[in-house]
Design a protein around this motif. Structure first.
Motif, PDB file in Angstrom:
ATOM      1  N   ARG A  96     -50.061  32.593  77.852  1.00 21.18           N
ATOM      2  CA  ARG A  96     -48.997  33.288  77.120  1.00 21.18           C
ATOM      3  C   ARG A  96     -49.025  34.803  77.345  1.00 21.18           C
ATOM      4  O   ARG A  96     -48.013  35.471  77.179  1.00 21.18           O
ATOM      5  N   VAL A  97     -50.194  35.320  77.667  1.00 23.30           N
ATOM      6  CA  VAL A  97     -50.361  36.769  77.816  1.00 23.30           C
ATOM      7  C   VAL A  97     -49.374  37.320  78.851  1.00 23.30           C
ATOM      8  O   VAL A  97     -48.818  38.410  78.682  1.00 23.30           O
TER       9      VAL A  97
ATOM     10  N   TRP B 210     -54.492  41.411  72.010  1.00 20.29           N
ATOM     11  CA  TRP B 210     -54.643  40.001  71.645  1.00 20.29           C
ATOM     12  C   TRP B 210     -55.909  39.798  70.832  1.00 20.29           C
ATOM     13  O   TRP B 210     -56.927  40.437  71.090  1.00 20.29           O
ATOM     14  N   LYS B 211     -55.808  38.900  69.896  1.00 21.37           N
ATOM     15  CA  LYS B 211     -56.962  38.635  69.033  1.00 21.37           C
ATOM     16  C   LYS B 211     -57.557  37.258  69.355  1.00 21.37           C
ATOM     17  O   LYS B 211     -56.820  36.277  69.464  1.00 21.37           O
TER      18      LYS B 211
ATOM     19  N   ASN C 171     -55.124  34.028  69.985  1.00 20.19           N
ATOM     20  CA  ASN C 171     -53.893  33.914  69.196  1.00 20.19           C
ATOM     21  C   ASN C 171     -52.694  33.744  70.117  1.00 20.19           C
ATOM     22  O   ASN C 171     -52.655  34.302  71.211  1.00 20.19           O
ATOM     23  N   ARG C 172     -51.726  32.985  69.638  1.00 17.38           N
ATOM     24  CA  ARG C 172     -50.582  32.669  70.499  1.00 17.38           C
ATOM     25  C   ARG C 172     -49.555  33.801  70.552  1.00 17.38           C
ATOM     26  O   ARG C 172     -48.639  33.784  71.357  1.00 17.38           O
ATOM     27  N   THR C 173     -49.699  34.741  69.622  1.00 14.31           N
ATOM     28  CA  THR C 173     -48.785  35.876  69.551  1.00 14.31           C
ATOM     29  C   THR C 173     -49.627  37.152  69.560  1.00 14.31           C
ATOM     30  O   THR C 173     -50.677  37.198  68.914  1.00 14.31           O
ATOM     31  N   PRO C 174     -49.202  38.192  70.315  1.00 11.04           N
ATOM     32  CA  PRO C 174     -50.007  39.423  70.325  1.00 11.04           C
ATOM     33  C   PRO C 174     -50.053  40.084  68.958  1.00 11.04           C
ATOM     34  O   PRO C 174     -49.148  39.903  68.140  1.00 11.04           O
ATOM     35  N   GLU C 175     -51.122  40.849  68.729  1.00 14.60           N
ATOM     36  CA  GLU C 175     -51.287  41.564  67.462  1.00 14.60           C
ATOM     37  C   GLU C 175     -51.735  42.988  67.761  1.00 14.60           C
ATOM     38  O   GLU C 175     -52.637  43.181  68.575  1.00 14.60           O
ATOM     39  N   PRO C 176     -51.152  43.967  67.074  1.00 11.86           N
ATOM     40  CA  PRO C 176     -51.533  45.367  67.333  1.00 11.86           C
ATOM     41  C   PRO C 176     -53.026  45.608  67.138  1.00 11.86           C
ATOM     42  O   PRO C 176     -53.617  46.429  67.828  1.00 11.86           O
ATOM     43  N   GLU C 177     -53.663  44.877  66.185  1.00  9.98           N
ATOM     44  CA  GLU C 177     -55.091  45.088  65.922  1.00  9.98           C
ATOM     45  C   GLU C 177     -55.967  44.159  66.752  1.00  9.98           C
ATOM     46  O   GLU C 177     -57.154  43.996  66.472  1.00  9.98           O
ATOM     47  N   GLY C 178     -55.411  43.524  67.748  1.00 12.96           N
ATOM     48  CA  GLY C 178     -56.194  42.584  68.555  1.00 12.96           C
ATOM     49  C   GLY C 178     -57.402  43.247  69.196  1.00 12.96           C
ATOM     50  O   GLY C 178     -57.378  44.437  69.526  1.00 12.96           O
ATOM     51  N   ASN C 179     -58.477  42.472  69.400  1.00 16.21           N
ATOM     52  CA  ASN C 179     -59.717  43.034  69.948  1.00 16.21           C
ATOM     53  C   ASN C 179     -59.736  43.014  71.474  1.00 16.21           C
ATOM     54  O   ASN C 179     -60.666  43.539  72.072  1.00 16.21           O
TER      55      ASN C 179
END
Lengths: 247, 127
Positions: free
Chosen positions: A183-184, A193-194, A159-167
């Motif tokens: 991007r990280v 990140w997912k 994913n291009r944007t981080p997500e709190p529930e990323g694996n």
């Protein structure tokens, strides 16, 4: 046989009505199949059918139990494909060796779909040791060859944007994706990140949707790159796909 | 192969620069939801890609718009990937709950939603 009673009523044949009415009543009450011996009557209830309608056509399907529920035998279908019961009811029981030893391509396809339904998209590709074909700044392209069926080709993306529930942690994303995780580095290290997988045409032909009859429309084959795979999901060729801003 | 200008892409939504005559921009508007012009919904999450409906609106696809889109991007006449037309009247920002916002300038844009391959059928991605 039950319909004989209707004819007997129309012709007012009392003798035929006398023996056919109990058969008719049994049918109305749910009897579907009758078999009798000299002293025993066996009957099977009408099966309960579960179906879905696709393009105006009915096809057997039940996503939680048998699509044909019958006293004789329950039969399981997934979008019109007859499959073993556990494929519908316990998809977590499906193992890689079940999939790879299944000879019917349609059943194997359903098994892969169900296998991933309780894991994640791309799980079969990952767990079965699919081959990495190419990687670039867009992602990683994988291919899994199947006997008697077209290969599965998927692009693994971050994913291009981080997500709190990323694996994935930031470091895991960098380790797996390399340059595709550029991007990280623009975000704090504790961001998550997912990743996800997208299935594409085995030759990365751009996808143009389905025509009025429901048949898919494709462009021409492309060089096997992750960039071309992503472009194909937008109906484009790699050479056309240069988004100015993306998130 | 035609050149395609892609001013913005957010998740599974791609915006392609469009040239559309004023007469074709008088079609039916997509319903506004809570003051937002919604480009696409997530089926499970309830998330959406959207803009301020006071600054932008979305036109439903008509056969004429689809034919124009297919011709402009150089894809087969029977292709069926156009999802709508975004008309941005004042500078705005495309918002989504899980993606960074993207600023967008006034203009007309074709809306294309990501497609996924399944054997025998192409399906629209639903995030």
């Amino acid at each position: 046989m039950a319909s004989i009673y209707i004819g007997a009523r129309q012709t007012q044949n009392v003798n035929v009505q006398a023996w056919s009415k109990p058969v008719f009543d049994a049918f109305v009450a749910g009897a579907w199949f009758l078999y009798w011996t000299e002293n025993t009557l066996y009957w099977v209830a009408k099966p309960v059918m579960h179906h879905e309608v696709v393009d105006g056509e009915k096809r057997l399907h039940n996503d939680s139990y048998a699509a044909i529920e019958s006293d004789a035998e329950n039969i399981y279908f997934w979008h019109g494909v007859m499959v073993p019961a556990f494929v519908v009811t316990y998809p977590e029981w499906i193992k890689i060796n079940h999939i790879e030893s299944e000879e019917n391509a349609e059943v194997r396809r359903v098994m892969i779909e169900r296998y991933e339904s309780v894991r994640y998209t791309g799980a079969y590709l990952h767990d079965s040791g699919a081959r990495e074909v190419q990687r670039d700044e867009y992602g990683i392209l994988y291919r899994k060859d199947l006997d008697g069926d077209e290969p599965i080709v998927m692009v693994r993306l971050l994913n291009r944007t981080p997500e709190p529930e990323g694996n994935l942690s930031a470091q895991e994303a960098l380790d797996i994706f390399g340059e595709a995780a550029w991007r990280v580095k623009e975000y704090p290290e504790d961001c998550r990140w997912k990743e996800y997988y997208k299935r594409v045409h085995p030759e990365l032909r751009p996808m143009y949707g389905n025509d009025a009859e429901g048949s898919p429309i494709f462009g021409d084959p492309q060089k096997m790159t992750a960039r071309a795979a992503v472009a194909s999901t937008r109906g484009m060729y790699a050479e056309q796909y240069y988004p100015e801003f993306s998130s | 192969m035609k050149k395609i200008e892609i001013p913005a892409e957010q998740g599974d939504v791609t915006l392609i620069k469009a040239k559309v005559s004023q007469s074709l921009l008088k079609g039916k508007h997509r319903k506004v939801e809570g003051g937002r012009a919604v480009l696409a919904h997530g089926e499970v999450t309830g998330h959406h890609h959207s803009l301020d409906s006071r600054k932008a609106y979305i036109l439903d696809v008509t056969p004429e718009l689809r034919a124009l889109f297919n011709a402009q991007v150089g894809i087969p006449a029977q292709a069926n990937i156009l999802d709508g037309v975004l008309v941005v009247e004042k500078p705005d920002v495309i918002q989504h709950q899980e993606h960074n916002p993207i600023e967008i300038e006034p203009g007309v844009h074709w809306i294309v939603i990501e497609q996924e391959y399944t054997p025998g059928r192409i399906q629209r991605t639903v995030d």
